[in-house]
Enzyme design. Structure first.
Site, PDB file in Angstrom:
ATOM      1  N   TYR A  48       0.820  -1.092   0.004  1.00 27.12           N
ATOM      2  CA  TYR A  48       0.026   0.104   0.076  1.00 27.12           C
ATOM      3  C   TYR A  48       0.674   1.173   0.085  1.00 27.12           C
ATOM      4  O   TYR A  48       0.367   2.364  -0.207  1.00 27.12           O
ATOM      5  CB  TYR A  48      -0.895  -0.190   1.115  1.00 27.12           C
ATOM      6  CG  TYR A  48      -2.155  -1.025   1.278  1.00 27.12           C
ATOM      7  CD1 TYR A  48      -2.223  -1.721  -0.130  1.00 27.12           C
ATOM      8  CD2 TYR A  48      -2.981  -1.346   2.225  1.00 27.12           C
ATOM      9  CE1 TYR A  48      -3.345  -2.678   0.023  1.00 27.12           C
ATOM     10  CE2 TYR A  48      -4.053  -2.146   2.133  1.00 27.12           C
ATOM     11  CZ  TYR A  48      -4.096  -2.840   1.050  1.00 27.12           C
ATOM     12  OH  TYR A  48      -5.108  -3.596   1.008  1.00 27.12           O
ATOM     13  N   LYS A  64       2.900 -15.468   1.264  1.00 30.87           N
ATOM     14  CA  LYS A  64       2.800 -16.163   0.079  1.00 30.87           C
ATOM     15  C   LYS A  64       4.538 -16.515  -0.315  1.00 30.87           C
ATOM     16  O   LYS A  64       4.764 -16.193  -1.455  1.00 30.87           O
ATOM     17  CB  LYS A  64       2.328 -15.517  -1.113  1.00 30.87           C
ATOM     18  CG  LYS A  64       0.708 -15.454  -0.818  1.00 30.87           C
ATOM     19  CD  LYS A  64       0.016 -16.836  -1.352  1.00 30.87           C
ATOM     20  CE  LYS A  64      -0.258 -16.957  -2.471  1.00 30.87           C
ATOM     21  NZ  LYS A  64      -0.863 -17.958  -3.066  1.00 30.87           N
ATOM     22  N   ASP A 112      -3.447 -17.955   1.146  1.00 29.82           N
ATOM     23  CA  ASP A 112      -4.683 -18.337   0.724  1.00 29.82           C
ATOM     24  C   ASP A 112      -5.362 -19.373   1.644  1.00 29.82           C
ATOM     25  O   ASP A 112      -6.643 -19.641   1.777  1.00 29.82           O
ATOM     26  CB  ASP A 112      -4.468 -18.732  -0.912  1.00 29.82           C
ATOM     27  CG  ASP A 112      -3.280 -19.453  -1.010  1.00 29.82           C
ATOM     28  OD1 ASP A 112      -2.355 -19.486  -0.269  1.00 29.82           O
ATOM     29  OD2 ASP A 112      -3.190 -20.339  -2.276  1.00 29.82           O
ATOM     30  N   ASP A 143     -10.619  -8.861   7.882  1.00 27.66           N
ATOM     31  CA  ASP A 143     -11.942  -8.674   7.763  1.00 27.66           C
ATOM     32  C   ASP A 143     -12.818  -9.994   7.556  1.00 27.66           C
ATOM     33  O   ASP A 143     -14.015 -10.383   8.370  1.00 27.66           O
ATOM     34  CB  ASP A 143     -12.541  -7.988   6.268  1.00 27.66           C
ATOM     35  CG  ASP A 143     -12.349  -6.527   6.582  1.00 27.66           C
ATOM     36  OD1 ASP A 143     -12.100  -5.915   7.759  1.00 27.66           O
ATOM     37  OD2 ASP A 143     -12.645  -5.817   5.754  1.00 27.66           O
TER      38      ASP A 143
END
Ligand code: NAD
Length: 369
Positions: free
Chosen positions: A143, A193, A226, A254
């Site tokens: 970000y 990942k 994932d 979330d």
């Protein structure tokens, strides 16, 4: 009387002042009955600040935030400020506070209260007793990484961002996770990942080395992001503390939050680095929900997310574990007695207003004395 504990209270917009009003009453009760020694100063942030000062947070308020022992924030935003210039939008106040206080560790608990077990979309046996803490890196990663933007290469348009972490940025957030785990069930799951991202391989290497050097007594696991998303829905009870980067943390926190089924119940904390001179850790506590303009001013807002954020403040900024436990237990008891604001209402329960819920929590705090 204990030493003064300075809190900067920023109620913000929409339901922010309503839910914060209940926390203010709890603080007054704690000062009167427990001699807690909180000194509270209130100020403006978000749209309410824009209306008075033409910006979402003033320099003077920022100085107060830096000086305070902890900041308690309600929520910002609303349709009234939709057309304000981007740099003065209500959210800009929140971002400035996070950035300038360097709040790099975002703590998002996902706690399922027995009385609200049916609010989750998952089966009760999957979420019963759930108590997960997600630690999300908040000030670096994709970000913020440079370069970012748009480009034309060989006549083709591209959009790009950069996922980048330094060793100290990973170490400091992992340290927060390990320290939390030591006070909980002693388990950390580090999530990245590493199978497809170089920054993931690096993240795993740094966390593993820190674990070996400083936290061998904590159980460390590694999981691809994932798979973590799948496991959170399949078998969330396996997790204690999860630590992950900004992007994966955004999504996974979330996801974990919704295991509990109710936005009005979710607290959060954002912490910075301990100041070597003063020993102080910059900290801001806020509910996960927004300013809910659809119900603002109607006494319908659920204050429990903000009340539970106050409990996190007691625990992490003021080392008041006994008082935090008492407040958490009071919330449990109120829910067990069937009191509900409209957002968590179900058959056979009693509907209460924002202040009705605050009154009930204070009454339970008294009873637990
Ligand atoms: P929201 O969280 O404000 O509301 C989503 C839904 O949940 C609404 O139906 C609302 O009534 C309900 N809700 C939220 N909190 C509740 C509570 N405590 N009790 C009962 N019901 C509750 O999200 P939104 O509608 O997407 O955003 C509204 C405004 O809030 C926007 O301006 C947005 O930018 C802002 N926002 C601010 C923050 C923050 O301050 N941290 C976070 C998210 C959104």
């Amino acid at each position: 009387m204990s030493t003064p504990k300075n809190i900067l209270m920023l109620p913000g917009d929409g339901i922010g002042p309503e839910v914060m009003g209940e926390v203010a009453r709890i603080i007054t009760w704690m000062n009167d009955k427990l001699g807690s020694g909180f000194v509270v100063e209130q100020d403006l942030v978000g749209g309410s600040c824009y209306d008075v000062h033409g910006c979402a947070v003033t320099d003077a308020t920022m100085a107060k935030a830096h000086a305070a022992d902890a900041v308690l924030l309600g929520a910002v935003g609303g349709p009234k400020w939709d057309n304000v210039a981007r740099e003065h939008r209500p959210e800009a106040g929140l971002l400035r506070l996070r950035k300038e206080m360097d709040l790099f560790a975002n703590l998002r608990p996902a706690l399922v209260f027995d009385a609200l077990i049916d609010a989750s979309t998952l089966k009760p046996e999957v979420v019963r007793g759930l108590d997960i803490m997600i630690v999300r890196e908040l000030t670096a990663g994709v970000y913020f990484g440079q370069p970012r933007g748009e480009d034309v290469r060989g006549g083709v348009r591209y959009g790009f961002d950069t996922q980048i972490y330094s060793q100290p940025e990973i170490e400091r957030v992992a340290r927060v996770a390990f320290e939390l785990a030591k006070k909980r069930r002693g388990k950390v799951m580090s999530v990245e990942k590493a199978n497809v991202m170089e920054s993931g391989v690096f993240w795993r290497e740094i966390v593993t080395a820190l674990h070996k050097a400083e936290y061998p007594d904590v159980t460390l696991g590694h999981m691809y992001a994932d798979n973590c998303a799948m496991q959170l829905v399949r078998n969330p009870g396996q997790f204690d503390v999860i630590v992950t980067d900004n992007l994966f943390g955004d999504i996974l926190s979330d996801c974990a939050a919704m295991l509990t089924g109710s936005l009005g119940m979710l607290p959060s904390a954002s912490l910075g680095a301990r100041d070597a001179k003063t020993g102080k850790i910059p900290a801001m506590y806020e509910p996960v929900h927004g300013s809910a303009p659809d119900i603002a001013g109607q006494g319908k807002a659920n204050p429990l997310a903000t009340i539970l954020s106050h409990s996190m403040m007691l625990r992490y900024s003021f080392d008041m574990a006994a008082e935090a436990d008492r407040l958490d237990q009071a919330v449990q008891n109120v829910l067990a007695k069937g009191l509900r604001t409209a957002d968590i209402m179900s058959d056979g329960c009693t509907l209460v207003s924002t202040s009705g819920m605050g009154n009930a929590v204070i009454k339970e705090m008294e009873a637990l004395g």
